[in-house]
Design an enzyme around this catalytic site. Structure first.
Site, PDB file in Angstrom:
ATOM      1  N   ARG A  58      -7.328  -8.863   3.173  1.00  0.00           N
ATOM      2  CA  ARG A  58      -7.730 -10.103   3.846  1.00  0.00           C
ATOM      3  C   ARG A  58      -6.476 -10.818   4.338  1.00  0.00           C
ATOM      4  NH1 ARG A  58     -10.533  -9.306  -0.684  1.00  0.00           N
ATOM      5  NH2 ARG A  58      -9.437 -10.796  -2.000  1.00  0.00           N
ATOM      6  N   LEU A  60     -11.840  -5.322  -3.101  1.00  0.00           N
ATOM      7  CA  LEU A  60     -10.759  -4.376  -2.809  1.00  0.00           C
ATOM      8  C   LEU A  60     -10.551  -4.210  -1.303  1.00  0.00           C
ATOM      9  CD1 LEU A  60     -11.427  -1.610  -5.501  1.00  0.00           C
ATOM     10  CD2 LEU A  60      -9.997  -3.658  -5.676  1.00  0.00           C
ATOM     11  N   SER A  94      -5.627   0.360 -18.763  1.00  0.00           N
ATOM     12  CA  SER A  94      -5.906   1.699 -19.275  1.00  0.00           C
ATOM     13  C   SER A  94      -5.563   2.758 -18.234  1.00  0.00           C
ATOM     14  CB  SER A  94      -7.383   1.815 -19.673  1.00  0.00           C
ATOM     15  OG  SER A  94      -7.675   3.123 -20.130  1.00  0.00           O
ATOM     16  N   LEU A  95      -6.021   2.547 -17.008  1.00  0.00           N
ATOM     17  CA  LEU A  95      -5.729   3.500 -15.933  1.00  0.00           C
ATOM     18  C   LEU A  95      -4.232   3.522 -15.635  1.00  0.00           C
ATOM     19  CD1 LEU A  95      -6.623   5.468 -13.752  1.00  0.00           C
ATOM     20  CD2 LEU A  95      -7.106   3.509 -12.267  1.00  0.00           C
ATOM     21  N   CYS A 111       4.168  17.595  21.696  1.00  0.00           N
ATOM     22  CA  CYS A 111       5.053  16.623  22.348  1.00  0.00           C
ATOM     23  C   CYS A 111       6.278  17.302  22.954  1.00  0.00           C
ATOM     24  CB  CYS A 111       5.496  15.566  21.339  1.00  0.00           C
ATOM     25  SG  CYS A 111       4.168  14.470  20.815  1.00  0.00           S
ATOM     26  N   GLU A 153       6.132   9.709  21.412  1.00  0.00           N
ATOM     27  CA  GLU A 153       6.916  10.214  22.535  1.00  0.00           C
ATOM     28  C   GLU A 153       6.125  10.127  23.838  1.00  0.00           C
ATOM     29  OE1 GLU A 153       7.702  13.148  19.061  1.00  0.00           O
ATOM     30  OE2 GLU A 153       6.186  11.651  19.627  1.00  0.00           O
ATOM     31  N   GLU A 174      -3.958  -0.456  -8.526  1.00  0.00           N
ATOM     32  CA  GLU A 174      -3.966  -1.848  -8.967  1.00  0.00           C
ATOM     33  C   GLU A 174      -4.530  -2.030 -10.377  1.00  0.00           C
ATOM     34  OE1 GLU A 174      -4.821  -5.083  -6.495  1.00  0.00           O
ATOM     35  OE2 GLU A 174      -4.258  -4.093  -4.635  1.00  0.00           O
ATOM     36  N   SER A 219      -2.455   5.536 -18.283  1.00  0.00           N
ATOM     37  CA  SER A 219      -2.691   6.980 -18.141  1.00  0.00           C
ATOM     38  C   SER A 219      -1.906   7.558 -16.977  1.00  0.00           C
ATOM     39  CB  SER A 219      -4.192   7.237 -17.940  1.00  0.00           C
ATOM     40  OG  SER A 219      -4.937   6.844 -19.076  1.00  0.00           O
ATOM     41  N   HIS A 273       0.881  10.522  20.791  1.00  0.00           N
ATOM     42  CA  HIS A 273       1.992  10.352  19.862  1.00  0.00           C
ATOM     43  C   HIS A 273       3.028   9.420  20.488  1.00  0.00           C
ATOM     44  CE1 HIS A 273       1.169  14.275  17.401  1.00  0.00           C
ATOM     45  NE2 HIS A 273       0.133  13.455  17.442  1.00  0.00           N
TER      46      HIS A 273
END
Length: 360
Positions: free
Chosen positions: A202, A199, A294-295, A79, A46, A290, A298, A44
């Protein structure tokens, strides 16, 4: 604390399901060591900062850390124990751990061991930086960021479905950088069939980390040769389908890096609220939504979006037959509109990016 936040950003997209955390150690107002959480299972922030000093802590040294130090055994030791053992006598914390089961435990332990603790320094900034992880910690659901790119007259694509490109290169580069920082990217089957996207993230100057792909596909129409299923980037693909899909259809798609998520269906569509719970169980803390329209419609209707990123490009299609950002029935009265709060506007090349949080 600002330096600790900048350092923490190096871990964005690489620490999930852990938060990205930064720490600095100050001596006589000078930063003498810094660290950040690089990957789940590794040190972590710390511990990373303390390791740079190899035990050479002096009286008066102060640690600044963006999040309350952990006080429980996970993949790594607590930690808090390491901080006490190091000899640090003062620690400044940006925000408390939001998880109800551990909130304040680290602070209490440090104080019991004689460490002076100050909390809430740049607290709002730290909470915003960790907004995805905060929601996930409290609800078990991923933080949903909806991204869309629109022409000035409000279209994401032409009537023929052409969307390359609404925005310019700088805006698209920003989106790829954002993809590398989230756990998942979600689209509907319509986008897969229309664009056959990869998807992936890049990036030009750094090695990209690719998000897991989530495709909402009620009837399992995704082609076995879709590019995102053949990708060897190391990211996983989750296909959210209905529960009545045949085993034969599943076998055509499912493989080592492709998984079918059987989801409840309502009115012929995946129950998106239930999908959020299922995705959360996969330790996916943040999702970039993205589309398509339609999605998006909704997700807006079901109030599942936590943050909007909307690009406006200085282009006009000049008609009424383009593809909108969200389809379906919208509000009938302007007074019923979803207002955005904490709105921010930035410019990327010639494009404007409007960011805001919905007030449902």
């Amino acid at each position: 604390m600002r330096k600790a936040l900048r350092i923490a950003a190096r871990g964005l997209g690489r620490t999930s399901p852990n938060p990205a955390v930064g720490a600095v150690i100050v001596r006589n107002n000078d930063v003498i060591a810094s660290g950040y959480h690089k990957k789940a299972g590794e040190n972590h922030a710390e511990i990373d900062a303390l390791s740079k000093l190899k035990g050479k802590i002096k009286e008066g040294d102060i640690m600044y850390v963006t999040l309350e130090p952990c006080n429980h055994q996970g993949l790594t030791p607590p930690c808090t124990r390491a901080i006490v053992k190091s000899g640090i006598k003062k620690i400044v914390i940006g925000m408390k751990d939001p998880n109800p089961s551990v909130k304040g435990g680290g602070i209490q332990y440090l104080r019991e061991k004689g460490v002076k603790v100050k909390t809430g320094v740049l607290g709002k900034e730290c909470e915003k930086f960790l907004e995805s992880w905060v929601k996930y910690s409290k609800t078990g659901r991923p933080f949903i960021i909806a991204k869309s790119a629109l022409t000035l007259d409000g279209w994401t694509a032409t009537s023929a479905g052409n969307s390359k490109w609404v925005t310019g290169e700088k805006a698209r580069e920003y989106v790829h950088r954002l993809r590398s920082r989230v756990d998942g990217i979600m689209v509907g089957i319509g986008t897969v069939l229309a664009d056959d996207p990869r998807l992936t993230a890049r990036l030009k100057r750094v090695k990209s980390r690719n998000p897991h792909r989530i495709i909402v596909d009620t009837h399992l129409k995704v082609p076995p040769d879709a590019r995102l299923l053949l990708d060897d980037s190391g990211a996983l693909s989750y296909i959210a389908s209905g529960r009545k899909i045949s085993r034969k259809a599943v076998e055509k798609i499912e493989k080592d890096n492709v998984f079918i998520l059987k989801c409840p269906v309502k009115n012929g569509r995946i129950e998106l609220s239930a999908l959020m719970d299922i995705i959360g169980q996969k330790s996916i803390t943040s999702i970039l939504l993205e589309g398509g329209s339609s999605l998006m419609g909704s997700m807006i209707k079901e109030k599942l979006i936590d943050k909007f990123l909307i690009f406006k490009a200085p282009k006009l299609l000049g008609g009424s037959d383009g593809v909108p950002m969200a389809s379906g029935k919208g509000r009938r009265r302007m007074a019923e509109s979803i207002n955005l709060k904490d709105v921010d506007v930035k410019k990327y090349g010639d494009d404007l990016l409007i960011t805001g949080y919905p007030e449902y």
